[in-house]
Scaffold this active site. Structure first.
Site, PDB file in Angstrom:
ATOM      1  N   VAL A 212      -3.952 -16.497 -15.232  1.00 31.79           N
ATOM      2  CA  VAL A 212      -3.035 -15.360 -15.314  1.00 31.79           C
ATOM      3  C   VAL A 212      -2.317 -15.218 -13.980  1.00 31.79           C
ATOM      4  O   VAL A 212      -2.949 -14.979 -12.946  1.00 31.79           O
ATOM      5  CB  VAL A 212      -3.792 -14.064 -15.664  1.00 31.79           C
ATOM      6  CG1 VAL A 212      -2.824 -12.883 -15.743  1.00 31.79           C
ATOM      7  CG2 VAL A 212      -4.541 -14.232 -16.973  1.00 31.79           C
ATOM      8  N   ASP A 213      -0.990 -15.354 -14.009  1.00 29.58           N
ATOM      9  CA  ASP A 213      -0.207 -15.359 -12.762  1.00 29.58           C
ATOM     10  C   ASP A 213       1.051 -14.525 -12.953  1.00 29.58           C
ATOM     11  O   ASP A 213       2.041 -14.991 -13.513  1.00 29.58           O
ATOM     12  CB  ASP A 213       0.151 -16.796 -12.376  1.00 29.58           C
ATOM     13  CG  ASP A 213       0.857 -16.880 -11.025  1.00 29.58           C
ATOM     14  OD1 ASP A 213       0.982 -15.826 -10.369  1.00 29.58           O
ATOM     15  OD2 ASP A 213       1.275 -17.980 -10.630  1.00 29.58           O
ATOM     16  N   SER A 214       1.015 -13.292 -12.464  1.00 34.03           N
ATOM     17  CA  SER A 214       2.192 -12.421 -12.586  1.00 34.03           C
ATOM     18  C   SER A 214       3.301 -12.825 -11.623  1.00 34.03           C
ATOM     19  O   SER A 214       4.399 -12.285 -11.700  1.00 34.03           O
ATOM     20  CB  SER A 214       1.790 -10.966 -12.322  1.00 34.03           C
ATOM     21  OG  SER A 214       1.278 -10.821 -11.007  1.00 34.03           O
ATOM     22  N   GLY A 215       3.029 -13.749 -10.720  1.00 37.67           N
ATOM     23  CA  GLY A 215       4.054 -14.212  -9.797  1.00 37.67           C
ATOM     24  C   GLY A 215       4.874 -15.365 -10.356  1.00 37.67           C
ATOM     25  O   GLY A 215       5.846 -15.791  -9.726  1.00 37.67           O
TER      26      GLY A 215
END
Length: 409
Positions: A212-215
């Protein structure tokens, strides 16, 4: 300062002495405590014999240091059995271990001042004892060298530019060391490894551990993972390009929609397919927004659909070791930096800007329009997959797609 002296007959003597005291005076104090004549005493520090005329401070003896006293008398233990080599290791590690083991007071002091050495002495690995003794010798030598450098700078010529630069560097380093020591004492968790966020998902029925990578702007799947999930047949190569983030990777195309299962609920998801063998599946910002996800670090869960589903983030023990090594590559593969020129739109022509805020093709507004057309046709009762195929067949023309669907219906 306080020093500890261990004698050949396993006696432990603690003395309070002045740092500038001579070795001869220390031996006189030991004569009173141990009844061993001064002439028969031999004091060793770091494997080196201390001569009577030397001062403790000049030899580098510090508070809480340990000295060895061996007797020159025939009945005493041989000096070479209890002495130390020039590198700090014990001449006879077995004798050294036995002497300390038989004195509970010394073992207690070691557990307070050097628990690592105390554990090694209670163990059975003599090589480990020698290794620790050498390490401590090197640490003391380095500390002594630093003190000598500081003393030299203290008396340096105030008009010497190079000396002033060294003083400035020493002051800066001292501040860094103090900051490090304060962090180690009050904020030790800052030195722990930070594990990235992973959750269990299913992509087209295949279980995966999703990063999970919101960037990252877009959700990414590797070519090998897409093939394993049976999705490579849906790859639209008209969406080729270059993903630019920390590094850059080739975008092979796009899979427009496929089911992912989070918890017990299925959600539609689109992916960019990257030729990146070091990254498997990355759940990016586009799908996090689309499905109203919340990264709850207090409860350590990922909430999907505004909270209708909550899945826990995986602990480090549940993440394969190869994934931990791949985190750097996943960041490099992410399209958080947008796309480079060369991406093509649905008609096959190159967009003017060549840059994509959504990390795929054209602009976000174009993608939103396409989704709006899909929604309208789905409301008429057609399946989403059939709608997408019809719109792609007629290059996004909503009326022609609707006529085709009604005709086929």
């Amino acid at each position: 300062m306080r020093i500890t002296v261990m004698t050949a007959d396993q006696q432990i003597v603690t003395l309070d002495v002045d740092p500038h005291e001579s070795v001869e005076n220390v031996k006189a104090l030991l004569e009173v405590e141990t009844q061993v004549p001064l002439q028969q005493q031999q004091l060793l520090y770091n494997g080196r014999e201390m001569s009577n005329s030397e001062k403790l401070s000049a030899l580098g003896v510090k508070d809480e240091d340990l000295l060895m006293m061996v007797s020159a008398a025939p009945s005493g233990a041989p000096a070479n059995d209890l002495g130390f080599n020039p590198d700090g290791s014990a001449v006879n590690p077995a004798a050294f271990q036995q002497h300390i083991r038989q004195d509970s007071n010394l073992i207690g002091q070691l557990f307070q001042t050097d628990p690592e050495l105390a554990q090694a002495i209670l163990g059975s690995d003599l090589n480990r004892i020698q290794e620790i003794l050498r390490m401590r010798h090197q640490q003391r030598a380095e500390l002594q060298r630093q003190k000598e450098e500081e003393l030299a700078l203290l008396y340096a010529d105030p008009f010497d530019v190079e000396a002033q630069k060294k003083i400035e560097a020493a002051i800066r380093q001292k501040g860094i060391d103090e900051n490090w020591a304060a962090a180690l004492e009050h904020n030790p968790e800052a030195f722990a490894r930070v594990v990235m966020l992973y959750v269990d998902m299913e992509v087209n029925g295949v279980p995966l551990k999703a990063f999970v990578d919101s960037g990252a702007q877009s959700t990414i799947i590797s070519k090998s993972c897409a093939e394993r999930c049976g999705l490579l047949r849906l790859l639209d190569q008209r969406y080729k390009g270059i993903a630019q983030g920390v590094g850059q990777s080739e975008i092979l195309g796009r899979i427009h929609v496929a089911p992912i299962k989070i918890g017990n609920i299925f959600y539609p998801c689109s992916f960019l397919v990257l030729d990146s063998p070091n990254m498997e599946f990355l759940f990016g910002l586009d799908m996090l927004r689309k499905h109203q996800c919340i990264i709850d670090l207090k409860e350590n869960v990922l909430r999907v659909g505004g909270g209708e589903v909550s899945v826990p983030f995986l602990q480090e023990k549940d993440i394969p070791s190869r994934f931990l090594d791949e985190e750097r590559h996943a960041k490099e593969a992410s399209s958080s930096g947008g796309l480079a020129t060369g991406t093509t739109d649905r008609s096959g022509s190159t967009p003017k800007g060549g840059q994509s805020s959504g990390g795929a093709s054209g602009s976000t507004s174009q993608e939103s329009d396409f989704e709006a057309k899909i929604a309208k046709l789905v409301e008429l009762g057609f399946g989403r997959e059939a709608v997408i195929q019809a719109l792609k067949l007629f290059n996004g023309n909503e009326e022609q797609a609707a006529g085709f669907l009604f005709g086929g219906f």
